[in-house]
Design a protein around this motif. Structure first.
Motif, PDB file in Angstrom:
ATOM      1  N   UNK A 288       0.826  -1.215   0.000  1.00  0.00           N
ATOM      2  CA  UNK A 288       0.000   0.000   0.000  1.00  0.00           C
ATOM      3  C   UNK A 288       0.858   1.262   0.000  1.00  0.00           C
ATOM      4  N   UNK A 289       1.972   1.227   0.754  1.00  0.00           N
ATOM      5  CA  UNK A 289       2.878   2.385   0.760  1.00  0.00           C
ATOM      6  C   UNK A 289       3.443   2.602  -0.637  1.00  0.00           C
ATOM      7  N   UNK A 290       3.878   1.522  -1.278  1.00  0.00           N
ATOM      8  CA  UNK A 290       4.446   1.591  -2.627  1.00  0.00           C
ATOM      9  C   UNK A 290       3.400   2.129  -3.624  1.00  0.00           C
ATOM     10  N   UNK A 291       2.193   1.578  -3.570  1.00  0.00           N
ATOM     11  CA  UNK A 291       1.139   2.009  -4.497  1.00  0.00           C
ATOM     12  C   UNK A 291       0.788   3.480  -4.278  1.00  0.00           C
ATOM     13  N   UNK A 292       0.749   3.911  -3.015  1.00  0.00           N
ATOM     14  CA  UNK A 292       0.384   5.298  -2.708  1.00  0.00           C
ATOM     15  C   UNK A 292       1.453   6.269  -3.190  1.00  0.00           C
ATOM     16  N   UNK A 293       2.728   5.900  -3.007  1.00  0.00           N
ATOM     17  CA  UNK A 293       3.811   6.760  -3.506  1.00  0.00           C
ATOM     18  C   UNK A 293       3.783   6.835  -5.034  1.00  0.00           C
ATOM     19  N   UNK A 294       3.529   5.712  -5.690  1.00  0.00           N
ATOM     20  CA  UNK A 294       3.428   5.722  -7.155  1.00  0.00           C
ATOM     21  C   UNK A 294       2.293   6.649  -7.615  1.00  0.00           C
ATOM     22  N   UNK A 295       1.147   6.573  -6.929  1.00  0.00           N
ATOM     23  CA  UNK A 295       0.008   7.417  -7.310  1.00  0.00           C
ATOM     24  C   UNK A 295       0.363   8.901  -7.159  1.00  0.00           C
ATOM     25  N   UNK A 296       1.044   9.249  -6.059  1.00  0.00           N
ATOM     26  CA  UNK A 296       1.421  10.649  -5.832  1.00  0.00           C
ATOM     27  C   UNK A 296       2.434  11.122  -6.872  1.00  0.00           C
ATOM     28  N   UNK A 297       3.401  10.271  -7.200  1.00  0.00           N
ATOM     29  CA  UNK A 297       4.390  10.639  -8.234  1.00  0.00           C
ATOM     30  C   UNK A 297       3.680  10.882  -9.561  1.00  0.00           C
ATOM     31  N   UNK A 298       2.726   9.999  -9.900  1.00  0.00           N
ATOM     32  CA  UNK A 298       2.022  10.130 -11.175  1.00  0.00           C
ATOM     33  C   UNK A 298       1.209  11.432 -11.214  1.00  0.00           C
ATOM     34  N   UNK A 299       0.546  11.763 -10.108  1.00  0.00           N
ATOM     35  CA  UNK A 299      -0.237  13.002 -10.054  1.00  0.00           C
ATOM     36  C   UNK A 299       0.659  14.220 -10.245  1.00  0.00           C
ATOM     37  N   UNK A 300       1.774  14.268  -9.512  1.00  0.00           N
ATOM     38  CA  UNK A 300       2.679  15.418  -9.602  1.00  0.00           C
ATOM     39  C   UNK A 300       3.435  15.444 -10.924  1.00  0.00           C
ATOM     40  N   UNK A 301       3.679  14.285 -11.497  1.00  0.00           N
ATOM     41  CA  UNK A 301       4.470  14.221 -12.719  1.00  0.00           C
ATOM     42  C   UNK A 301       3.668  14.443 -13.985  1.00  0.00           C
TER      43      UNK A 301
ATOM     44  N   UNK B 264      -0.156  15.182 -13.978  1.00  0.00           N
ATOM     45  CA  UNK B 264      -1.477  15.805 -13.881  1.00  0.00           C
ATOM     46  C   UNK B 264      -1.443  17.139 -13.126  1.00  0.00           C
ATOM     47  N   UNK B 265      -0.353  17.877 -13.266  1.00  0.00           N
ATOM     48  CA  UNK B 265      -0.263  19.164 -12.568  1.00  0.00           C
ATOM     49  C   UNK B 265      -1.293  20.171 -13.080  1.00  0.00           C
ATOM     50  N   UNK B 266      -1.747  20.002 -14.329  1.00  0.00           N
ATOM     51  CA  UNK B 266      -2.743  20.923 -14.867  1.00  0.00           C
ATOM     52  C   UNK B 266      -4.090  20.787 -14.161  1.00  0.00           C
TER      53      UNK B 266
ATOM     54  N   UNK C  39      -7.144  17.366  -7.507  1.00  0.00           N
ATOM     55  CA  UNK C  39      -6.648  16.237  -6.714  1.00  0.00           C
ATOM     56  C   UNK C  39      -5.831  16.631  -5.488  1.00  0.00           C
ATOM     57  N   UNK C  40      -5.638  17.923  -5.273  1.00  0.00           N
ATOM     58  CA  UNK C  40      -4.745  18.367  -4.202  1.00  0.00           C
ATOM     59  C   UNK C  40      -5.196  17.878  -2.822  1.00  0.00           C
ATOM     60  N   UNK C  41      -6.489  17.950  -2.527  1.00  0.00           N
ATOM     61  CA  UNK C  41      -6.973  17.565  -1.205  1.00  0.00           C
ATOM     62  C   UNK C  41      -6.833  16.066  -0.964  1.00  0.00           C
ATOM     63  N   UNK C  42      -7.150  15.257  -1.967  1.00  0.00           N
ATOM     64  CA  UNK C  42      -7.015  13.816  -1.751  1.00  0.00           C
ATOM     65  C   UNK C  42      -5.546  13.402  -1.698  1.00  0.00           C
ATOM     66  N   UNK C  43      -4.657  14.167  -2.368  1.00  0.00           N
ATOM     67  CA  UNK C  43      -3.217  13.899  -2.257  1.00  0.00           C
ATOM     68  C   UNK C  43      -2.721  14.243  -0.859  1.00  0.00           C
ATOM     69  N   UNK C  44      -3.229  15.339  -0.279  1.00  0.00           N
ATOM     70  CA  UNK C  44      -2.849  15.689   1.097  1.00  0.00           C
ATOM     71  C   UNK C  44      -3.279  14.593   2.071  1.00  0.00           C
ATOM     72  N   UNK C  45      -4.436  14.005   1.802  1.00  0.00           N
ATOM     73  CA  UNK C  45      -4.902  12.909   2.651  1.00  0.00           C
ATOM     74  C   UNK C  45      -3.972  11.701   2.516  1.00  0.00           C
ATOM     75  N   UNK C  46      -3.503  11.439   1.297  1.00  0.00           N
ATOM     76  CA  UNK C  46      -2.574  10.331   1.067  1.00  0.00           C
ATOM     77  C   UNK C  46      -1.252  10.558   1.794  1.00  0.00           C
ATOM     78  N   UNK C  47      -0.767  11.801   1.752  1.00  0.00           N
ATOM     79  CA  UNK C  47       0.493  12.120   2.438  1.00  0.00           C
ATOM     80  C   UNK C  47       0.332  11.934   3.951  1.00  0.00           C
TER      81      UNK C  47
END
Length: 828
Positions: free
Chosen positions: A765-778, A780-782, A787-795
């Motif tokens: 789950x840690x690995x999958x969550x980090x991958x999801x965050x990298x993909x969002x920042x890498x 889907x920045x537009x 997604x900012x709030x759900x990313x904060x929840x993931x962090x």
């Protein structure tokens, strides 16, 4: 008689007397003054009365109305409404020309303009002027909207009250043209002006770029709302404008004294605003009336409104904090809720809600918003869980003021965030709910996406509420202030609060005033001050006085409704007196003008002509019986071209018809009109049941043949859900992502690639969550706002795991995904 083939015809081939509308807009900082000239011409061989029902911004102050016939100009006066109507009717009865402009008693964003006794071959120009404040958008732009689309107002069955006569055509068939020009000025440079319509290039008038003009491109048809977004450099500084009183008015009266307009932008402490609440009761109220299956921006290729709403609810549900409470209501003619009462947010309740959301369709009929609101307010609030209400609707209702009253009555128990979807959503309803509910209003029009605007409001809702707000005035002892605005009940970062005050007394030219706004935020007392000169500035006419009068009129009208039935006529009398004195319309007054200089009376029977307004109501993906049968829409199908884009017929779509019977739809709504009474004048409304509809043959619209049986269960083809929403849908309520094959698909990798790249010491789950965050920042920045709030929840979830080797995971994740996102950027 020769038939007019110019296109300016009603459904029964009668000429439409309104030929063109010319609009001049002047924007000074955040205040807009609009002058609209409506040009009428009677090409018939008999005198006519032209009636035009049209929308205006709900908070506009209509302050001038005049008519020009030939070389004669008649300036209308504001009078008590019944008196104005009688003067108008008496003038028509005696063969005189007369003009009447009145606001709907049920909704302040609908006006009716009657042009009476226009002789054959005669032309008339009507000049209408109003002022309004421009709303601040999420990106700091100021929004001006010139409404063109007036959608039918839903009236619940059995409800009473004055109703509005509306004659509608599909937006593409509006038979009059629009010319529009705007002049923008501000103490700060104008950086850009954007629009949902084609504009000529912005023309700057000085080297400082503080003044500019812009025009609509040639050939624009008035078939959609015209929206301008105005951006200034270094926008939103606190300001004060002091406007001199009217020289001819008596000192001590509103129009005789100076009036000050304060624009306050409180700077809320960032240290407190950056912390988001982990509690609250979030109630989402979603419109599922038939019109929600229209395309979001009236384009066939675009997502439907209900489809966008489903995606928005997905984002909202994934972004809520663990431990809060929530519920989802949906409404049409009836209403539904997912849970009997709000439940705690966790994985089980989130999954149950999402399953229901996924099945939501626009199949509940009309727009009956009052009943579900009453049910929500009947539920006890949960201790230590502040209630936050999110309302989504594309519609409009007859009982706008009743809905807003209900909001005000319950303002102490919740905050309301409202969203108007598509063109024609009632600005009075959307803005009024947010204002009385202490929240924030947003409009989703043109090519806007719903999700970023809604997520901004969720961020507002998660921020600590500003409480104990007070405004104190420090003025020279010889000057006193009468505050015209209601008390400020809510403050949000980046949002403006306006305060109007009448200044009585004499002061020196050098005299200054000071206003202090004090409030408490998360237990921290704060204050902001604004100092200003009491000396009136440049000549602004009576713009500020008109806006101040309109603000006070709104407050008094609300007070009058609260005392209805208690025998208190004093408030209504105050409204009428203030409206007449200031020349600003109200629900109890109207503008009336009579051409008394015309010595010859107009001969012949007077023929009524209803001027059509653009309408998007029935560009439907779903045609539901409640839109017609028994809906009390008070509909008469006799007068005007109407069009429906039909993509699905509900099983009971035509009362009394067999489900297997094929229904010919050639010219399905040719000859359909919407009439909703007439502001209490002349015609009695009539309820037409579905089985009374005649299906008329017309070459204009050929929808072919459909069968209820054949089309049952078919829908507009929805576009495939984009990869961002696919990723979001996989996140769990806690904030983490499971290592799921579907995640690998979103990341564009095979399951084996994802699993073999995982550092050995890290759980899945840690690995999958980090991958999801990298993909969002890498990648889907537009769409970061979404997604900012759900990313904060993931962090937050990752931090709670105290996972080892985070840096190693981020490095491995970047290598796998071909990105270069730093650990610090992720917030780890």
């Amino acid at each position: 008689m020769m038939v007019n083939h110019c296109g300016l015809l009603s459904a029964d081939n009668k000429p439409v007397p309104l030929k063109s509308i010319e609009v001049e807009l002047e924007v000074k900082d955040h205040v807009a003054t609009l002058v609209s000239t409506l040009n009428y011409e009677n090409k018939e061989d008999k005198p006519i009365e032209a009636v035009f029902v049209f929308p205006l911004p709900g908070d506009a102050a209509v302050c001038h109305f005049s008519a020009k016939i030939g070389q004669t100009e008649i300036v209308a006066e504001v009078k008590e409404k019944q008196q104005a109507r009688e003067e108008y009717d008496d003038a028509l009865s005696s063969g005189q020309q007369a003009f009447l402009l009145e606001e709907s008693e049920e909704s302040p964003d609908i006006f009716s303009l009657s042009v009476g006794s226009l002789p054959p071959g005669e032309s008339a120009s009507i000049r209408l002027e109003y002022v309004t404040e421009l709303a601040v958008q999420a990106d700091d732009g100021l929004r001006f909207c010139l409404p063109a689309v007036l959608n039918p107002r839903y009236q619940p069955q059995g409800s009473e009250g004055a109703s509005v006569q509306v004659t509608s055509v599909p937006a593409s068939l509006v038979p009059y043209s629009l010319s529009f020009s705007a002049r923008v000025s501000s103490p700060r440079p104008v950086s850009k002006v954007e629009s949902n319509c084609s504009l000529d290039p912005l023309q700057y008038l000085n080297t400082e770029q503080t003044q500019a003009t812009v025009k609509l491109a040639a050939g624009h048809k008035f078939d959609r709302d015209v929206e301008l977004l105005i951006y200034y450099k270094d926008a939103h500084q606190p300001t004060a404008v002091v406007e001199a009183g009217q020289a001819s008015a008596k000192p001590g009266t509103l129009m005789g004294d100076p009036v000050v307009m304060l624009s306050l932008y409180p700077e809320l402490p960032q240290s407190v605003m950056s912390s988001l609440a982990s509690c609250g009761e979030f109630v989402f109220l979603m419109d599922r009336s038939g019109s929600m299956s229209s395309c979001l921006n009236n384009s066939k290729s675009h997502q439907t409104r209900i489809g966008s709403a489903r995606d928005t609810l997905l984002l909202l549900l994934k972004s809520l904090p663990m431990g809060c409470y929530f519920n989802i209501y949906s409404f049409g003619t009836s209403y539904e809720h997912i849970f009997p009462k709000s439940v705690e947010y966790n994985q089980k309740t989130m999954e149950e809600a999402l399953k229901e959301v996924e099945a939501m369709e626009a199949n509940l009929g009309g727009t009956g918003i009052l009943e579900p609101l009453q049910h929500i307010y009947s539920q006890s609030c949960i201790p230590s869980q502040p209630r936050q209400l999110f309302v989504f609707t594309d519609g409009a209702v007859f009982n706008t003021k009743e809905v807003i009253n209900l909001m005000k009555e319950n303002s102490g128990s919740h905050r309301c965030f409202s969203f108007g979807i598509g063109e024609g959503a009632s600005s009075a309803l959307i803005n009024g709910m947010a204002k009385e509910g202490g929240g924030h209003a947003q409009f989703i029009t043109g090519t806007d996406r719903m999700q970023p605007k809604v997520m901004q409001s969720l961020r507002f809702a998660l921020q600590p509420a500003v409480v104990d707000i007070s405004v104190t005035w420090d003025l020279p002892k010889e000057v006193s202030v009468t505050v015209l605005s209601p008390p400020i009940t809510s403050l949000f970062q980046g949002q403006r609060s306006l305060v109007y005050g009448q200044l009585t007394g004499q002061s020196s030219e050098a005299a200054e005033g000071c206003v202090t706004v004090e409030y408490s935020l998360a237990g921290h007392p704060s204050q902001n001050q604004l100092r200003f000169s009491l000396n009136p500035g440049e000549d602004t006419g009576l713009t500020v006085h008109s806006l101040g009068a309109r603000t006070l009129i709104h407050s008094l009208e609300m007070e009058e409704r609260e005392h209805t039935g208690q025998g208190d006529g004093g408030v209504k009398e105050k409204v009428v007196e203030l409206s007449v004195q200031s020349g600003v319309s109200s629900s109890f007054t109207a503008f009336v003008a009579v051409n008394k200089g015309n010595s010859e009376s107009i001969q012949g029977p007077l023929v009524r002509r209803n001027v059509p307004t653009a309408c998007h109501c029935y560009q439907l993906g779903l045609f539901h019986p409640m839109c017609l049968a028994g809906s009390s829409l008070k509909t008469d199908f006799s007068n005007v071209v109407y069009c429906a884009q039909i993509d699905r017929i509900a099983p009971k779509c035509l009362a009394g018809s067999s489900r297997k019977k094929a229904v010919k739809t050639k010219g399905f709504f040719s000859g359909l009109s919407k009439k909703f009474g007439a502001f209490g004048r002349r015609q009695k409304p009539q309820v037409i049941m579905a089985q009374q509809i005649e299906v008329l043959a017309s070459p204009s619209y050929d929808f072919g043949t459909f069968s209820c049986e054949e089309t049952e269960g078919t829908m507009l083809q929805q576009p495939c859900r984009d990869t961002l929403l696919q990723l979001v849908s996989l996140q769990e309520a806690s904030g983490c992502w499971p290592l799921d094959p579907a995640l690998a698909v979103v990341l564009g990798k095979s399951r084996e690639e994802v699993e073999t790249s995982k550092p050995a010491s890290v759980n899945q789950e840690v690995w999958a969550t980090i991958l999801a965050l990298i993909w969002l920042h890498g990648f889907k920045m537009d769409a970061k706002e979404e997604w900012e709030l759900l990313a904060m929840k993931a962090v937050s979830w990752l931090r709670a795991q105290k996972a080892p080797c985070v840096a190693e995971c981020v490095e491995a994740g970047n290598k796998l995904l071909g990105s270069n996102v730093q650990k610090e950027v992720l917030g780890l």
